[in-house]
Motif scaffolding. Structure first.
Motif, PDB file in Angstrom:
ATOM      1  N   THR A  98      72.219  61.244  33.985  1.00  0.00           N
ATOM      2  CA  THR A  98      71.479  60.218  34.713  1.00  0.00           C
ATOM      3  C   THR A  98      69.997  60.570  34.777  1.00  0.00           C
ATOM      4  O   THR A  98      69.131  59.721  34.533  1.00  0.00           O
ATOM      5  N   ASP A 156      74.201  62.373  44.217  1.00  0.00           N
ATOM      6  CA  ASP A 156      75.570  61.859  44.292  1.00  0.00           C
ATOM      7  C   ASP A 156      75.665  60.567  45.093  1.00  0.00           C
ATOM      8  O   ASP A 156      76.746  60.003  45.237  1.00  0.00           O
ATOM      9  N   HIS A 178      75.419  56.664  46.088  1.00  0.00           N
ATOM     10  CA  HIS A 178      75.729  55.440  45.348  1.00  0.00           C
ATOM     11  C   HIS A 178      74.636  54.396  45.571  1.00  0.00           C
ATOM     12  O   HIS A 178      73.834  54.496  46.497  1.00  0.00           O
ATOM     13  N   THR A 198      73.831  55.916  37.618  1.00  0.00           N
ATOM     14  CA  THR A 198      74.671  55.910  38.819  1.00  0.00           C
ATOM     15  C   THR A 198      75.744  54.836  38.721  1.00  0.00           C
ATOM     16  O   THR A 198      76.918  55.084  39.020  1.00  0.00           O
ATOM     17  N   ALA A 199      75.366  53.636  38.287  1.00  0.00           N
ATOM     18  CA  ALA A 199      76.330  52.530  38.172  1.00  0.00           C
ATOM     19  C   ALA A 199      77.429  52.852  37.172  1.00  0.00           C
ATOM     20  O   ALA A 199      78.591  52.453  37.363  1.00  0.00           O
ATOM     21  N   LEU A 200      77.089  53.567  36.108  1.00  0.00           N
ATOM     22  CA  LEU A 200      78.084  53.909  35.086  1.00  0.00           C
ATOM     23  C   LEU A 200      78.873  55.172  35.425  1.00  0.00           C
ATOM     24  O   LEU A 200      79.763  55.568  34.677  1.00  0.00           O
ATOM     25  N   GLY A 201      78.528  55.807  36.546  1.00  0.00           N
ATOM     26  CA  GLY A 201      79.243  57.005  36.976  1.00  0.00           C
ATOM     27  C   GLY A 201      78.941  58.230  36.124  1.00  0.00           C
ATOM     28  O   GLY A 201      79.752  59.145  36.050  1.00  0.00           O
ATOM     29  N   TRP A 202      77.768  58.251  35.490  1.00  0.00           N
ATOM     30  CA  TRP A 202      77.396  59.404  34.672  1.00  0.00           C
ATOM     31  C   TRP A 202      77.170  60.621  35.549  1.00  0.00           C
ATOM     32  O   TRP A 202      76.878  60.501  36.742  1.00  0.00           O
ATOM     33  N   ASN A 203      77.235  61.793  34.930  1.00  0.00           N
ATOM     34  CA  ASN A 203      76.944  63.010  35.689  1.00  0.00           C
ATOM     35  C   ASN A 203      75.450  63.075  35.991  1.00  0.00           C
ATOM     36  O   ASN A 203      74.651  62.317  35.426  1.00  0.00           O
ATOM     37  N   ASN A 204      75.094  63.961  36.888  1.00  0.00           N
ATOM     38  CA  ASN A 204      73.702  64.041  37.356  1.00  0.00           C
ATOM     39  C   ASN A 204      72.712  64.338  36.243  1.00  0.00           C
ATOM     40  O   ASN A 204      71.636  63.737  36.180  1.00  0.00           O
TER      41      ASN A 204
END
Length: 139
Positions: free
Chosen positions: A31, A92, A94, A22-28
């Motif tokens: 993650t 999704d 944060h 989540t912190a790195l903004g990876w896709n679901n």
């Protein structure tokens, strides 16, 4: 004790994977894969720590952890990830939201409730965490 080590390690790995992805903004999907891999790594590692401390050599400790924890971690991962996927918006959410943390907490609670009878059934048949009970002082 063996069940506690396994489930604690699994939870730490799962949380760490979800936080990192989540912190790195990876896709679901990425993650979730990271979280699952880390859940297995940490679950096995926590069990191995105990069996290594009991004097088993590394190769035997690895085999013992695999035999003791694989079913338990698999069930826990299937259930907690299913819960996370079922909560709208959870994947999704944060890190700074209640939805992220509350969903993880609920997912672990549900997974624990489902995994506990599975572990109890396996222990009663001398399988799963029963494999390492004697190495944890028989608890």
């Amino acid at each position: 004790m063996a069940t506690l080590h396994c489930l604690t390690g699994c939870a730490i790995g799962e949380i760490l994977g979800m936080v990192i992805g989540t912190a790195l903004g990876w896709n679901n999907a990425s993650t979730m894969v990271l979280a699952i891999v880390l859940a297995f790594v940490f679950g096995y590692a926590f069990t191995m720590r105990g069996v290594l401390r009991a004097g088993l050599p590394l190769a035997a400790a690895i085999g013992t952890a695999l035999a003791a924890d694989t079913v338990s971690i698999t069930v826990m991962e299937i259930v907690d990830n299913a819960v996370i996927l079922a909560v709208p918006g959870a994947m999704d959410a944060h890190l700074d939201t209640v939805l992220f943390w509350a969903t993880l907490a609920v997912a672990f609670a549900v997974a624990f409730v489902v995994t506990t009878p599975v572990n109890k059934w396996m222990i009663g048949r001398g399988k799963g965490h029963a494999v390492v009970h004697s190495l944890h002082g028989g608890h």
